[in-house]
Design a protein around this motif. Structure first.
Motif, PDB file in Angstrom:
ATOM      1  N   ASP A  60      -1.783 -12.404  -5.839  1.00  0.00           N
ATOM      2  CA  ASP A  60      -3.186 -11.999  -5.902  1.00  0.00           C
ATOM      3  C   ASP A  60      -3.364 -10.774  -6.789  1.00  0.00           C
ATOM      4  OD1 ASP A  60      -5.912 -12.346  -5.154  1.00  0.00           O
ATOM      5  OD2 ASP A  60      -5.719 -10.647  -3.768  1.00  0.00           O
ATOM      6  N   ASP A  61      -2.468 -10.597  -7.743  1.00  0.00           N
ATOM      7  CA  ASP A  61      -2.571  -9.461  -8.650  1.00  0.00           C
ATOM      8  C   ASP A  61      -3.608  -9.734  -9.734  1.00  0.00           C
ATOM      9  OD1 ASP A  61      -1.000 -10.491 -11.273  1.00  0.00           O
ATOM     10  OD2 ASP A  61      -0.017 -11.232  -9.460  1.00  0.00           O
ATOM     11  N   LEU A  62      -3.956  -8.714 -10.475  1.00  0.00           N
ATOM     12  CA  LEU A  62      -4.990  -8.814 -11.511  1.00  0.00           C
ATOM     13  C   LEU A  62      -4.679  -9.901 -12.532  1.00  0.00           C
ATOM     14  CD1 LEU A  62      -7.471  -7.665 -13.098  1.00  0.00           C
ATOM     15  CD2 LEU A  62      -5.833  -6.150 -14.241  1.00  0.00           C
TER      16      LEU A  62
ATOM     17  N   GLN B 124      -5.780 -15.361 -14.769  1.00  0.00           N
ATOM     18  CA  GLN B 124      -5.344 -16.680 -15.216  1.00  0.00           C
ATOM     19  C   GLN B 124      -5.976 -17.793 -14.368  1.00  0.00           C
ATOM     20  OE1 GLN B 124      -4.105 -17.266 -17.938  1.00  0.00           O
ATOM     21  NE2 GLN B 124      -2.229 -16.166 -18.450  1.00  0.00           N
ATOM     22  N   ARG B 125      -6.106 -17.570 -13.063  1.00  0.00           N
ATOM     23  CA  ARG B 125      -6.759 -18.580 -12.220  1.00  0.00           C
ATOM     24  C   ARG B 125      -8.199 -18.809 -12.660  1.00  0.00           C
ATOM     25  NH1 ARG B 125      -4.348 -16.094  -7.242  1.00  0.00           N
ATOM     26  NH2 ARG B 125      -2.508 -17.364  -6.768  1.00  0.00           N
ATOM     27  N   THR B 126      -8.891 -17.728 -12.928  1.00  0.00           N
ATOM     28  CA  THR B 126     -10.274 -17.850 -13.390  1.00  0.00           C
ATOM     29  C   THR B 126     -10.343 -18.634 -14.689  1.00  0.00           C
ATOM     30  OG1 THR B 126     -10.943 -15.781 -12.323  1.00  0.00           O
ATOM     31  CG2 THR B 126     -12.308 -16.562 -14.149  1.00  0.00           C
ATOM     32  N   ASN B 127      -9.441 -18.340 -15.617  1.00  0.00           N
ATOM     33  CA  ASN B 127      -9.430 -19.032 -16.899  1.00  0.00           C
ATOM     34  C   ASN B 127      -9.111 -20.510 -16.732  1.00  0.00           C
ATOM     35  OD1 ASN B 127     -10.011 -16.658 -18.256  1.00  0.00           O
ATOM     36  ND2 ASN B 127      -7.858 -16.166 -18.627  1.00  0.00           N
ATOM     37  N   GLU B 128      -8.203 -20.840 -15.836  1.00  0.00           N
ATOM     38  CA  GLU B 128      -7.900 -22.255 -15.586  1.00  0.00           C
ATOM     39  C   GLU B 128      -9.119 -22.982 -15.022  1.00  0.00           C
ATOM     40  OE1 GLU B 128      -4.508 -23.385 -13.403  1.00  0.00           O
ATOM     41  OE2 GLU B 128      -3.071 -22.221 -14.592  1.00  0.00           O
TER      42      GLU B 128
ATOM     43  N   VAL C  64      -3.005  -2.998 -15.044  1.00  0.00           N
ATOM     44  CA  VAL C  64      -2.017  -3.987 -15.464  1.00  0.00           C
ATOM     45  C   VAL C  64      -0.637  -3.603 -14.944  1.00  0.00           C
ATOM     46  CG1 VAL C  64      -0.855  -5.043 -17.447  1.00  0.00           C
ATOM     47  CG2 VAL C  64      -3.334  -4.710 -17.476  1.00  0.00           C
ATOM     48  N   VAL C  65      -0.330  -2.316 -14.967  1.00  0.00           N
ATOM     49  CA  VAL C  65       0.943  -1.836 -14.434  1.00  0.00           C
ATOM     50  C   VAL C  65       1.100  -2.239 -12.973  1.00  0.00           C
ATOM     51  CG1 VAL C  65       2.253   0.225 -13.780  1.00  0.00           C
ATOM     52  CG2 VAL C  65       1.177   0.069 -16.040  1.00  0.00           C
ATOM     53  N   GLU C  66       0.055  -2.037 -12.178  1.00  0.00           N
ATOM     54  CA  GLU C  66       0.141  -2.392 -10.756  1.00  0.00           C
ATOM     55  C   GLU C  66       0.299  -3.894 -10.574  1.00  0.00           C
ATOM     56  OE1 GLU C  66       0.627  -0.091  -8.487  1.00  0.00           O
ATOM     57  OE2 GLU C  66       0.516   1.272 -10.205  1.00  0.00           O
TER      58      GLU C  66
ATOM     59  N   ALA D 151       6.789  -8.153  -9.670  1.00  0.00           N
ATOM     60  CA  ALA D 151       8.196  -7.847  -9.423  1.00  0.00           C
ATOM     61  C   ALA D 151       8.526  -7.937  -7.936  1.00  0.00           C
ATOM     62  CB  ALA D 151       8.533  -6.463  -9.964  1.00  0.00           C
ATOM     63  N   GLU D 152       7.603  -7.511  -7.100  1.00  0.00           N
ATOM     64  CA  GLU D 152       7.816  -7.608  -5.656  1.00  0.00           C
ATOM     65  C   GLU D 152       7.908  -9.070  -5.215  1.00  0.00           C
ATOM     66  OE1 GLU D 152       8.489  -5.452  -3.438  1.00  0.00           O
ATOM     67  OE2 GLU D 152       8.093  -3.564  -4.471  1.00  0.00           O
TER      68      GLU D 152
END
Length: 283
Positions: free
Chosen positions: A106-108, A113-117, A234-236, A242-243
């Motif tokens: 659920d990251d940015l 990408q989900r919205t774009n799809e 974007v960093v977050e 990574a998590e």
């Protein structure tokens, strides 16, 4: 006519090189002077997602298009879809991300990408979605520290990712652009096995003939390094990715490259051997 966007990027340039030479191809880039490997007769046009007039010019007469957007949070996909519908484009092949299918993501970046799809699938235009895992070429970011210190630094070095060779993503895109039967399909693309950063470092050390030291970054140190190159939000998102990788969410392997192209996906060893000169130039 086939249009390729992002033709100077990691995947787009490989798509341009792999398209059959007898097809009418146009590439859209911000800087036409940077296009390499295009066949004679390839039409190169200057364009930008933020410039509607340039999109109209690039899409005129196009039947199929390869779509790759990278400016997270921007409405580049929506702009391109509007122009493609107006131009009568019949089929769009879009690069998205494998994380879209992960309910725990659920990251940015994944939300974008989900919205774009969804925009693509609801557009009324024929579509194919490519969902690759991380690119093997991301390891090129280690080249400088390998050269200066013999060190690879990364977050969560023992977490596995079924990363994919960008050339295999391009090969899948070419299949979708030139063959029938791909409309309305989602292709998840991975390498032949999952691999950790520690294992990648060991592979590079064997290739270069000198063992490399692996240094694991703490989350805070990784955050600081990422902020040198990316906006905070974007960093977050990257840290959240990574998590999820540490939790095993990115280790699954698919045989999609084999099914689409008729040959197995390339291993990290193969990718590294084929790009050895990049690391050698740095050592």
């Amino acid at each position: 006519m086939i249009l390729v966007t992002g033709a100077t990027g990691t995947v787009g340039r490989e798509v341009v090189r792999r398209l059959p030479r007898d097809l009418a191809v146009r590439v859209m880039v911000r800087d036409p002077s940077r296009v390499e490997g295009a066949a004679p007769g390839t039409e190169v046009v200057a364009g930008d997602y933020g410039d509607p007039a340039s999109l109209d010019r690039a899409l005129r007469g196009v039947r199929r298009a390869f779509v790759l957007t990278s400016r997270v949070g921007r409405d580049d996909d929506a702009r391109f879809l509007r122009a493609a519908r107006s131009a009568g484009v019949r089929h769009l092949v879009k690069v998205s991300a494998a994380a879209v299918a992960d309910e725990g993501a659920d990251d940015l970046i994944t939300r974008w990408q989900r919205t774009n799809e969804r925009l693509l699938m609801d557009s009324g235009t024929g579509w194919t979605v490519l969902r690759p895992r991380a690119f093997m070429s991301n390891s090129l970011s280690w080249a400088a520290s390998i050269a200066s210190e013999g060190v690879v630094r990364a977050l969560y070095g023992t977490s596995a990712n079924a990363c994919v060779d960008p050339r295999d993503v391009a090969a899948a895109a070419v299949c979708a652009l030139t063959e029938d039967g791909h409309e309305g399909r989602i292709h998840t693309l991975t390498g032949p096995q999952s691999i950790t950063a520690v294992e990648q470092a060991a592979e590079l050390g064997r290739l270069l003939g000198s063992p490399l030291r692996f240094e694991e970054l703490s989350p805070d140190r990784a955050r600081a390094r990422l902020r040198e190159r990316h906006p905070a939000e974007v960093v977050e998102a990257l840290l959240a990715c990574a998590e999820r990788q540490r939790a095993g969410a990115k280790a699954g392997v698919e045989d999609t490259v084999l099914r689409l192209t008729g040959r197995p996906a390339r291993s990290f060893r193969t990718w590294a051997e084929d790009h050895r000169e990049v690391f050698c130039r740095m050592t």
